[in-house]
Design an enzyme around this catalytic site. Sequence first.
Site, mmCIF file in Angstrom:
data_model
loop_
_atom_site.group_PDB
_atom_site.id
_atom_site.type_symbol
_atom_site.label_atom_id
_atom_site.label_comp_id
_atom_site.label_asym_id
_atom_site.label_seq_id
_atom_site.Cartn_x
_atom_site.Cartn_y
_atom_site.Cartn_z
ATOM 1 C CG LEU A 198 -5.463 5.475 -10.253
ATOM 2 C CD1 LEU A 198 -6.551 6.543 -10.241
ATOM 3 C CD2 LEU A 198 -4.154 6.016 -9.716
ATOM 4 C CB CYS A 233 -4.412 -4.070 -2.321
ATOM 5 S SG CYS A 233 -5.797 -4.814 -1.466
ATOM 6 C CB CYS A 266 -5.501 -7.670 -0.235
ATOM 7 S SG CYS A 266 -4.445 -6.281 0.078
ATOM 8 C CG PHE A 284 -27.970 -16.342 19.244
ATOM 9 C CD1 PHE A 284 -26.781 -16.451 19.943
ATOM 10 C CD2 PHE A 284 -28.757 -17.460 19.076
ATOM 11 C CE1 PHE A 284 -26.389 -17.671 20.481
ATOM 12 C CE2 PHE A 284 -28.365 -18.673 19.607
ATOM 13 C CZ PHE A 284 -27.186 -18.784 20.302
HETATM 14 C C1 LIG Z 1 0.073 -11.702 -0.443
HETATM 15 C C2 LIG Z 1 -0.367 -10.444 0.252
HETATM 16 C C3 LIG Z 1 -1.631 -10.359 0.779
HETATM 17 C C4 LIG Z 1 -2.011 -9.211 1.452
HETATM 18 N N1 LIG Z 1 -3.263 -9.172 2.003
HETATM 19 C C5 LIG Z 1 -3.615 -8.106 2.721
HETATM 20 C C6 LIG Z 1 -4.895 -8.052 3.319
HETATM 21 O O1 LIG Z 1 -5.681 -8.990 3.193
HETATM 22 N N2 LIG Z 1 -5.225 -6.971 4.042
HETATM 23 C C7 LIG Z 1 -4.345 -5.925 4.218
HETATM 24 O O2 LIG Z 1 -4.680 -4.968 4.927
HETATM 25 N N3 LIG Z 1 -3.137 -5.927 3.624
HETATM 26 C C8 LIG Z 1 -2.761 -6.986 2.885
HETATM 27 N N4 LIG Z 1 -1.551 -6.991 2.263
HETATM 28 C C9 LIG Z 1 -0.727 -5.760 2.303
HETATM 29 C C10 LIG Z 1 -1.219 -4.708 1.274
HETATM 30 O O3 LIG Z 1 -1.336 -5.299 0.007
HETATM 31 C C11 LIG Z 1 -0.230 -3.544 1.196
HETATM 32 O O4 LIG Z 1 0.061 -3.078 2.487
HETATM 33 C C12 LIG Z 1 -0.779 -2.367 0.364
HETATM 34 O O5 LIG Z 1 -1.196 -2.798 -0.888
HETATM 35 C C13 LIG Z 1 0.290 -1.301 0.241
HETATM 36 O O6 LIG Z 1 -0.181 -0.196 -0.492
HETATM 37 P P1 LIG Z 1 0.854 0.885 -1.068
HETATM 38 O O7 LIG Z 1 0.041 1.940 -1.690
HETATM 39 O O8 LIG Z 1 1.843 1.242 -0.039
HETATM 40 O O9 LIG Z 1 1.655 0.092 -2.187
HETATM 41 P P2 LIG Z 1 1.130 -0.482 -3.603
HETATM 42 O O10 LIG Z 1 -0.311 -0.768 -3.592
HETATM 43 O O11 LIG Z 1 2.059 -1.588 -3.947
HETATM 44 O O12 LIG Z 1 1.326 0.737 -4.592
HETATM 45 C C14 LIG Z 1 2.569 1.146 -5.061
HETATM 46 C C15 LIG Z 1 2.367 1.711 -6.448
HETATM 47 O O13 LIG Z 1 3.530 2.415 -6.856
HETATM 48 C C16 LIG Z 1 3.695 2.248 -8.245
HETATM 49 N N5 LIG Z 1 5.084 2.617 -8.541
HETATM 50 C C17 LIG Z 1 6.225 2.138 -7.990
HETATM 51 N N6 LIG Z 1 7.288 2.805 -8.481
HETATM 52 C C18 LIG Z 1 6.823 3.737 -9.348
HETATM 53 C C19 LIG Z 1 7.431 4.740 -10.171
HETATM 54 N N7 LIG Z 1 8.725 4.985 -10.169
HETATM 55 N N8 LIG Z 1 6.618 5.490 -10.956
HETATM 56 C C20 LIG Z 1 5.290 5.298 -10.964
HETATM 57 N N9 LIG Z 1 4.672 4.392 -10.196
HETATM 58 C C21 LIG Z 1 5.426 3.616 -9.404
HETATM 59 C C22 LIG Z 1 3.299 0.803 -8.479
HETATM 60 O O14 LIG Z 1 2.925 0.575 -9.821
HETATM 61 C C23 LIG Z 1 2.126 0.630 -7.512
HETATM 62 O O15 LIG Z 1 0.875 0.851 -8.119
HETATM 63 C C24 LIG Z 1 -1.127 -8.126 1.580
HETATM 64 C C25 LIG Z 1 0.157 -8.190 1.028
HETATM 65 C C26 LIG Z 1 0.535 -9.342 0.382
HETATM 66 C C27 LIG Z 1 1.907 -9.421 -0.194
#
Ligand SMILES: Cc1cc2nc3c(=O)[nH]c(=O)nc-3n(C[C@H](O)[C@H](O)[C@H](O)COP(=O)(O)OP(=O)(O)OC[C@H]3O[C@@H](n4cnc5c(N)ncnc54)[C@H](O)[C@@H]3O)c2cc1C
Length: 524
Positions: free
Chosen positions: A81, A85, A90, A502
């Site tokens: 889970l 990120c 992240c 500070f």
């Molecule tokens: C390079 C990078 C750096 C970042 N750094 C930051 C940061 O420093 N701070 C910040 O706030 N944000 C950051 N972000 C953004 C952040 O990572 C995302 O906004 C966040 O992880 C999104 O969460 P989510 O739950 O929407 O998607 P995700 O965490 O991507 O979760 C989606 C999940 O769905 C699952 N899934 C997809 N399709 C299916 C299916 N059909 N069946 C079962 N499971 C499925 C996947 O396996 C995954 O676990 C960054 C993004 C990038 C690209």
Amino acid sequence: MDKQHIWNAREEFLTIEQWGHKIEKCLMDPDGSEIIYNVNEDDTREFDAIFIGGGAAGRFGSAYLRAMGGRQLIVDSWPFLGGSCPHNACVPHHLFSECAAELMLARTFSGQFWFPNMDGVITPMKELVDLFREGRVGPHAVMNFQSKEQLDLEYILNTRARIIDPNTVTAAGRKFKTRNIILAMGSKPNIPDIPGVDLHGVFDYETFVEDLDFEPGDTAVVIGGGKTAVEYGTFFNATGRRTIFVVRTELLKLINDGETRGYLIDRMKEQGIEILTGSQVTEIKSDGNGKVSGVTIKSSDGEITLDTDFVFLGTGEVPNAAEAVEKLDVKTGKKGEIIVNSQLQTSVDGVYAIGDLTGAPFEMFKARKGGMYAARHVMGEEINYDPKDWPDFMHTHYEVSWFGLCEEEAREQYENVTIIKMPPENDNGLDVALPASDRTMLYAMKVPRMSGFQKLIIDSNTRKVLGAHHVGYGAKDGFQFLYVLAKQGLTIDQLGEMDELFLNPTHFIQLSRLRAGLKELQDL
Ligand SMILES: Cc1cc2nc3c(=O)[nH]c(=O)nc-3n(C[C@H](O)[C@H](O)[C@H](O)COP(=O)(O)OP(=O)(O)OC[C@H]3O[C@@H](n4cnc5c(N)ncnc54)[C@H](O)[C@@H]3O)c2cc1C
Ligand SMILES: NC(=O)c1ccc[n+]([C@@H]2O[C@H](COP(=O)([O-])OP(=O)(O)OC[C@H]3O[C@@H](n4cnc5c(N)ncnc54)[C@H](OP(=O)(O)O)[C@@H]3O)[C@@H](O)[C@H]2O)c1
């Protein structure tokens, strides 16, 4: 290929360390590994919501729904889970950004004090990627453990969910009925349509972590000018590689304060970064054996070719909406995002969408809060969530934090604006030993212009804080809270009443105190 073997996690207690081993095994052999099945078969209640995706959005939504007494199920195709990120977004970005800051310090003071001579040294990147791959399982294990043993969540991991209709999902060969589906499938890198983009040596944030299998040479080409491009590109530069940004419009458009943006770009250039704006990579060239050997770049000045074996795509993200569109016919927007109202409901009754799937901003606060709000709505509460403004941050070699209005916007919208900034505007420009604080002290004493930049914007009439901007280290944490106070009407006088720790990275408290005694505020 769907996995056949199911491991009933419900019947076993695993320590965090045991979870780590289990996840590692699954990641090593994705097709051969077993489905992790943690469903309470004794509970005859219908699910209030099935979350498809257990990333930041799905996991936090689930935890909130469960805490409110509801029944939830998460299905995620990864064996852990927490989602992207901690796995490839992240967390690696923070590792690389920390290395960029450390390496800039080491290169600036190369051969001085206790720093080794870094002249001509190219720091390996693959070693760090490998380090990350080994270390990332720890947080994954914590999340599986915490979600099962402490948050009492039900989940099925290491297998895809298939949507049948708005009340039915299948996973692990079983059919589950639910009152609602909450889509939380995240996003993936946007791959631009450039000839040669499939060659070995072209990476995005996912494949850089998953697939880097060689030590890149001395030149890195970065396509894009947003957070991802800059965060990875400054790291490549800090490793000692020639780094060229190819940006089709402008670099760092997201930094709205002109002076702050200028400070950042000047420091990037000073580190040797080359920035080609209004430019496009028109071809990624092959060495004849499927590997990158160079790029062709077109701009208004003409066409150039550069030799490189390493191209990085920081060209945005696309929501993973395809299956939901196909199976449920949910409405999407121009950029492929699932459209939701302020109750997080999609165009289909009983189907919600949260997190990256709903488009920009692609940020953790939005994913987690979206999950929480959707859960509250499913459980019968009135909600209204529409992220319109938020405190923001990113990294160059520095940490950059900001919220509210920039100076230009404040001057357009308010009659009288007071600016408090560091270093102050004077004939010495940036060559004064301030700001100085943790992690910028050496710069302040020896290369003052590198010690950061900060600006507080105040409406002189009401004395309220309108915006704040910070380049340095250590302000991000404070900005989360300062932003809340600013929204509640924080004034310069209230700032002056606070107790500073500070040397504080922002210096805002004591600087405000120097001016708060004035009836007619003045810049500082
Ligand atoms: C390079 C990078 C750096 C970042 N750094 C930051 C940061 O420093 N701070 C910040 O706030 N944000 C950051 N972000 C953004 C952040 O990572 C995302 O906004 C966040 O992880 C999104 O969460 P989510 O739950 O929407 O998607 P995700 O965490 O991507 O979760 C989606 C999940 O769905 C699952 N899934 C997809 N399709 C299916 C299916 N059909 N069946 C079962 N499971 C499925 C996947 O396996 C995954 O676990 C960054 C993004 C990038 C690209
Ligand atoms: N909080 C964090 O530290 C953090 C870190 C990384 C990412 N994120 C989030 O993740 C999301 C994605 O970040 P991002 O920087 O990848 O995306 P982004 O902000 O959308 O920036 C994409 C960049 O790529 C350019 N681009 C897009 N398509 C292109 C193409 N076909 N050819 C050439 N250039 C192209 C864009 O140019 P134009 O400007 O001309 O469109 C822009 O410079 C953002 O919402 C961001 O907030 C957050």
